[in-house]
Scaffold this motif. Structure first.
Motif, PDB file in Angstrom:
ATOM      1  N   MET A   1     -25.093 -35.186 -17.173  1.00  0.00           N
ATOM      2  CA  MET A   1     -26.490 -35.601 -17.060  1.00  0.00           C
ATOM      3  C   MET A   1     -26.923 -36.412 -18.283  1.00  0.00           C
ATOM      4  SD  MET A   1     -29.136 -35.581 -15.102  1.00  0.00           S
ATOM      5  CE  MET A   1     -28.918 -34.206 -13.964  1.00  0.00           C
ATOM      6  N   ASN A   2     -26.605 -35.929 -19.475  1.00  0.00           N
ATOM      7  CA  ASN A   2     -26.971 -36.650 -20.690  1.00  0.00           C
ATOM      8  C   ASN A   2     -26.174 -37.937 -20.844  1.00  0.00           C
ATOM      9  OD1 ASN A   2     -29.097 -35.327 -22.312  1.00  0.00           O
ATOM     10  ND2 ASN A   2     -27.748 -33.550 -22.163  1.00  0.00           N
ATOM     11  N   ALA A   3     -24.933 -37.928 -20.366  1.00  0.00           N
ATOM     12  CA  ALA A   3     -24.126 -39.151 -20.403  1.00  0.00           C
ATOM     13  C   ALA A   3     -24.805 -40.251 -19.589  1.00  0.00           C
ATOM     14  CB  ALA A   3     -22.727 -38.878 -19.862  1.00  0.00           C
ATOM     15  N   GLN A   4     -25.329 -39.887 -18.433  1.00  0.00           N
ATOM     16  CA  GLN A   4     -26.014 -40.873 -17.592  1.00  0.00           C
ATOM     17  C   GLN A   4     -27.275 -41.392 -18.266  1.00  0.00           C
ATOM     18  OE1 GLN A   4     -26.409 -39.909 -13.388  1.00  0.00           O
ATOM     19  NE2 GLN A   4     -28.429 -40.879 -13.321  1.00  0.00           N
ATOM     20  N   ILE A   5     -28.032 -40.512 -18.899  1.00  0.00           N
ATOM     21  CA  ILE A   5     -29.270 -40.927 -19.580  1.00  0.00           C
ATOM     22  C   ILE A   5     -28.953 -41.909 -20.703  1.00  0.00           C
ATOM     23  CG2 ILE A   5     -31.150 -40.110 -21.064  1.00  0.00           C
ATOM     24  CD1 ILE A   5     -31.110 -37.502 -19.413  1.00  0.00           C
TER      25      ILE A   5
ATOM     26  N   SER B   1     -30.947 -31.701 -28.599  1.00  0.00           N
ATOM     27  CA  SER B   1     -29.702 -31.619 -27.829  1.00  0.00           C
ATOM     28  C   SER B   1     -28.807 -32.809 -28.170  1.00  0.00           C
ATOM     29  CB  SER B   1     -30.009 -31.624 -26.335  1.00  0.00           C
ATOM     30  OG  SER B   1     -30.490 -32.908 -25.934  1.00  0.00           O
ATOM     31  N   GLY B   2     -27.553 -32.723 -27.745  1.00  0.00           N
ATOM     32  CA  GLY B   2     -26.633 -33.813 -28.014  1.00  0.00           C
ATOM     33  C   GLY B   2     -27.090 -35.135 -27.427  1.00  0.00           C
ATOM     34  N   GLY B   3     -27.586 -35.111 -26.177  1.00  0.00           N
ATOM     35  CA  GLY B   3     -28.070 -36.330 -25.548  1.00  0.00           C
ATOM     36  C   GLY B   3     -29.267 -36.917 -26.281  1.00  0.00           C
ATOM     37  N   GLN B   4     -30.169 -36.058 -26.735  1.00  0.00           N
ATOM     38  CA  GLN B   4     -31.326 -36.536 -27.497  1.00  0.00           C
ATOM     39  C   GLN B   4     -30.892 -37.115 -28.841  1.00  0.00           C
ATOM     40  OE1 GLN B   4     -33.441 -32.792 -27.447  1.00  0.00           O
ATOM     41  NE2 GLN B   4     -34.917 -33.525 -25.932  1.00  0.00           N
ATOM     42  N   GLN B   5     -29.935 -36.471 -29.496  1.00  0.00           N
ATOM     43  CA  GLN B   5     -29.451 -36.992 -30.777  1.00  0.00           C
ATOM     44  C   GLN B   5     -28.798 -38.362 -30.605  1.00  0.00           C
ATOM     45  OE1 GLN B   5     -27.514 -34.376 -33.668  1.00  0.00           O
ATOM     46  NE2 GLN B   5     -28.049 -32.617 -32.385  1.00  0.00           N
ATOM     47  N   GLN B   6     -28.084 -38.557 -29.502  1.00  0.00           N
ATOM     48  CA  GLN B   6     -27.472 -39.869 -29.294  1.00  0.00           C
ATOM     49  C   GLN B   6     -28.536 -40.931 -29.056  1.00  0.00           C
ATOM     50  OE1 GLN B   6     -25.231 -41.744 -30.274  1.00  0.00           O
ATOM     51  NE2 GLN B   6     -23.458 -41.009 -29.127  1.00  0.00           N
ATOM     52  N   ARG B   7     -29.633 -40.558 -28.408  1.00  0.00           N
ATOM     53  CA  ARG B   7     -30.730 -41.532 -28.233  1.00  0.00           C
ATOM     54  C   ARG B   7     -31.420 -41.835 -29.572  1.00  0.00           C
ATOM     55  NH1 ARG B   7     -34.281 -39.347 -23.435  1.00  0.00           N
ATOM     56  NH2 ARG B   7     -33.097 -37.409 -23.722  1.00  0.00           N
ATOM     57  N   VAL B   8     -31.464 -40.852 -30.473  1.00  0.00           N
ATOM     58  CA  VAL B   8     -31.970 -41.121 -31.826  1.00  0.00           C
ATOM     59  C   VAL B   8     -31.050 -42.120 -32.523  1.00  0.00           C
ATOM     60  CG1 VAL B   8     -32.462 -40.119 -34.101  1.00  0.00           C
ATOM     61  CG2 VAL B   8     -33.094 -38.860 -32.028  1.00  0.00           C
ATOM     62  N   ALA B   9     -29.745 -41.956 -32.344  1.00  0.00           N
ATOM     63  CA  ALA B   9     -28.792 -42.893 -32.939  1.00  0.00           C
ATOM     64  C   ALA B   9     -28.969 -44.295 -32.368  1.00  0.00           C
ATOM     65  CB  ALA B   9     -27.367 -42.400 -32.712  1.00  0.00           C
ATOM     66  N   ILE B  10     -29.257 -44.387 -31.076  1.00  0.00           N
ATOM     67  CA  ILE B  10     -29.523 -45.686 -30.461  1.00  0.00           C
ATOM     68  C   ILE B  10     -30.795 -46.290 -31.041  1.00  0.00           C
ATOM     69  CG2 ILE B  10     -30.118 -46.860 -28.304  1.00  0.00           C
ATOM     70  CD1 ILE B  10     -28.323 -44.787 -26.866  1.00  0.00           C
ATOM     71  N   ALA B  11     -31.817 -45.450 -31.220  1.00  0.00           N
ATOM     72  CA  ALA B  11     -33.076 -45.923 -31.810  1.00  0.00           C
ATOM     73  C   ALA B  11     -32.853 -46.447 -33.218  1.00  0.00           C
ATOM     74  CB  ALA B  11     -34.105 -44.794 -31.815  1.00  0.00           C
ATOM     75  N   ARG B  12     -32.029 -45.742 -33.995  1.00  0.00           N
ATOM     76  CA  ARG B  12     -31.703 -46.202 -35.351  1.00  0.00           C
ATOM     77  C   ARG B  12     -31.031 -47.575 -35.311  1.00  0.00           C
ATOM     78  NH1 ARG B  12     -27.584 -42.394 -38.173  1.00  0.00           N
ATOM     79  NH2 ARG B  12     -26.327 -43.308 -36.509  1.00  0.00           N
ATOM     80  N   ALA B  13     -30.130 -47.760 -34.361  1.00  0.00           N
ATOM     81  CA  ALA B  13     -29.476 -49.065 -34.214  1.00  0.00           C
ATOM     82  C   ALA B  13     -30.496 -50.148 -33.864  1.00  0.00           C
ATOM     83  CB  ALA B  13     -28.391 -48.986 -33.144  1.00  0.00           C
ATOM     84  N   LEU B  14     -31.438 -49.833 -32.986  1.00  0.00           N
ATOM     85  CA  LEU B  14     -32.444 -50.823 -32.598  1.00  0.00           C
ATOM     86  C   LEU B  14     -33.375 -51.187 -33.746  1.00  0.00           C
ATOM     87  CD1 LEU B  14     -33.436 -49.688 -28.986  1.00  0.00           C
ATOM     88  CD2 LEU B  14     -32.096 -51.679 -29.652  1.00  0.00           C
ATOM     89  N   MET B  15     -33.568 -50.264 -34.691  1.00  0.00           N
ATOM     90  CA  MET B  15     -34.394 -50.576 -35.864  1.00  0.00           C
ATOM     91  C   MET B  15     -33.811 -51.731 -36.663  1.00  0.00           C
ATOM     92  SD  MET B  15     -37.287 -49.028 -36.337  1.00  0.00           S
ATOM     93  CE  MET B  15     -37.585 -49.366 -38.077  1.00  0.00           C
ATOM     94  N   GLN B  16     -32.509 -51.957 -36.539  1.00  0.00           N
ATOM     95  CA  GLN B  16     -31.873 -53.064 -37.240  1.00  0.00           C
ATOM     96  C   GLN B  16     -32.151 -54.405 -36.562  1.00  0.00           C
ATOM     97  OE1 GLN B  16     -27.948 -50.264 -38.089  1.00  0.00           O
ATOM     98  NE2 GLN B  16     -27.662 -52.475 -37.977  1.00  0.00           N
ATOM     99  N   ASP B  17     -32.660 -54.348 -35.313  1.00  0.00           N
ATOM    100  CA  ASP B  17     -32.847 -55.552 -34.503  1.00  0.00           C
ATOM    101  C   ASP B  17     -31.552 -56.360 -34.432  1.00  0.00           C
ATOM    102  OD1 ASP B  17     -34.170 -57.342 -32.867  1.00  0.00           O
ATOM    103  OD2 ASP B  17     -35.023 -58.492 -34.513  1.00  0.00           O
TER     104      ASP B  17
ATOM    105  N   ALA C   1     -20.859 -49.479 -29.415  1.00  0.00           N
ATOM    106  CA  ALA C   1     -20.985 -48.047 -29.108  1.00  0.00           C
ATOM    107  C   ALA C   1     -19.584 -47.461 -28.956  1.00  0.00           C
ATOM    108  CB  ALA C   1     -21.792 -47.857 -27.824  1.00  0.00           C
ATOM    109  N   ASP C   2     -19.201 -46.603 -29.904  1.00  0.00           N
ATOM    110  CA  ASP C   2     -17.847 -46.047 -29.930  1.00  0.00           C
ATOM    111  C   ASP C   2     -17.838 -44.675 -29.263  1.00  0.00           C
ATOM    112  OD1 ASP C   2     -15.203 -45.653 -30.445  1.00  0.00           O
ATOM    113  OD2 ASP C   2     -15.439 -45.247 -32.582  1.00  0.00           O
ATOM    114  N   GLU C   3     -17.419 -44.628 -28.010  1.00  0.00           N
ATOM    115  CA  GLU C   3     -17.383 -43.394 -27.223  1.00  0.00           C
ATOM    116  C   GLU C   3     -18.734 -42.669 -27.267  1.00  0.00           C
ATOM    117  OE1 GLU C   3     -14.967 -42.795 -25.362  1.00  0.00           O
ATOM    118  OE2 GLU C   3     -13.122 -43.576 -26.225  1.00  0.00           O
ATOM    119  N   PRO C   4     -19.827 -43.334 -26.900  1.00  0.00           N
ATOM    120  CA  PRO C   4     -21.155 -42.736 -27.076  1.00  0.00           C
ATOM    121  C   PRO C   4     -21.435 -41.540 -26.188  1.00  0.00           C
ATOM    122  CG  PRO C   4     -21.324 -44.726 -25.758  1.00  0.00           C
ATOM    123  CD  PRO C   4     -19.902 -44.658 -26.261  1.00  0.00           C
ATOM    124  N   ILE C   5     -20.637 -41.343 -25.125  1.00  0.00           N
ATOM    125  CA  ILE C   5     -20.912 -40.228 -24.216  1.00  0.00           C
ATOM    126  C   ILE C   5     -19.762 -39.220 -24.162  1.00  0.00           C
ATOM    127  CG2 ILE C   5     -22.478 -41.586 -22.799  1.00  0.00           C
ATOM    128  CD1 ILE C   5     -20.191 -41.880 -20.744  1.00  0.00           C
TER     129      ILE C   5
END
Length: 271
Positions: free
Chosen positions: A178-182, A146-162, A168-172
């Protein structure tokens, strides 16, 4: 830690960011609000060096980022991770590989071509996905989420960079309430637990008040407000958005309870 000195970006005769001067002296979660075309995205793109500044400068920890060139820009982009509205994942690639792409700036060309990742990086990627509540999707194609899950994958990718900073450019903007809140809960938790600075472009006032320590309002490329969430009154918001006296915050809300209240009010009025 982060200082802007008359940072400006022009496209021909149009000035998208106009002499922005700010100081963020410690890691905090900063919301940047304003209507479309206010200069929010351009400001973040200059910070990440995706777009060069026309004039002015910004420094981080005493280093002038606008002066970086070549390899130094790529190193900076590892320290200053970017999350986009449209996720920017590889749709047909599995989730964990998308997350591992956060390490590309520090890997060799050969390893990148053959998609070779050290086991430690793979374990770390899965740990980050677990932290964000989506580890069970590690082997799925990104396009299956889902879109919310994909955005969390994008966040995870960012965290891999430490990174030291997350932009975050308009992340929600493209997510349901519901997904915006998550997603916003995840970003706030990352700030609090990791002590990372987060700058987040937002359209919604309730989101800025709820999640951010500081709010910056932009209009026509200029900073027209810089204060705490409590200082972001409806009157101030009206000035930021260039709205008329009948401006309603409901039009920008992502809060489910606010949306439900507004919907009920409309139904009662109609009946």
């Amino acid at each position: 830690m982060l200082t802007f000195e008359k940072l400006t970006k022009s496209f021909g005769t149009k000035t998208a960011v106009d002499a922005v001067s700010l100081t963020i002296d410690r890691p905090m979660m900063v919301g940047v609000i304003g209507r479309s075309g206010a200069g929010k995205s351009t400001l973040l793109r200059m910070m990440n060096r995706l777009a060069p500044a026309t004039s002015g400068s910004f420094t981080f920890e005493g280093r002038d980022i606008t002066e970086l060139r070549g390899r130094d820009i790529r190193a900076w982009q590892s320290d200053c991770a970017m999350i986009f509205q449209q996720f920017n994942l590889v749709p047909r690639m599995d989730v964990v590989s998308n997350v591992l792409h956060g390490t590309l700036n520090r890997r060799s060309t050969l390893a990148t071509l053959f998609n070779l990742f050290p086991k430690d990086d793979i374990y770390r990627a899965i740990d980050i996905l677990e932290r964000l509540g989506i580890a069970e999707n590690a082997a799925k194609r990104a396009e299956a989420l889902s879109g919310g899950q994909q955005q969390r994958v994008a966040i995870a990718r960012a965290l891999m960079q430490d990174p030291k900073i997350i932009l975050a450019d308009e992340p929600i903007a493209s997510l349901d309430p519901m997904n915006a809140q998550i997603v916003m809960d995840a970003l706030r938790r990352i700030h609090e637990e990791d002590g990372r600075m987060i700058l987040c472009n937002l359209h919604t006032l309730d989101t800025a008040r709820r999640y951010c320590d500081r709010v910056i309002g932009m209009r026509d490329g200029r900073v027209v407000f810089d204060g705490t969430p409590d200082q972001l009154t409806t009157g101030v918001a009206r000035d930021i958005y260039g709205a008329e006296a009948d401006f309603s915050e409901e039009a920008t809300s992502t809060d489910i309870s606010v949306l439900n209240t507004a919907r009920r009010a409309r139904l009662e009025t109609a009946s």
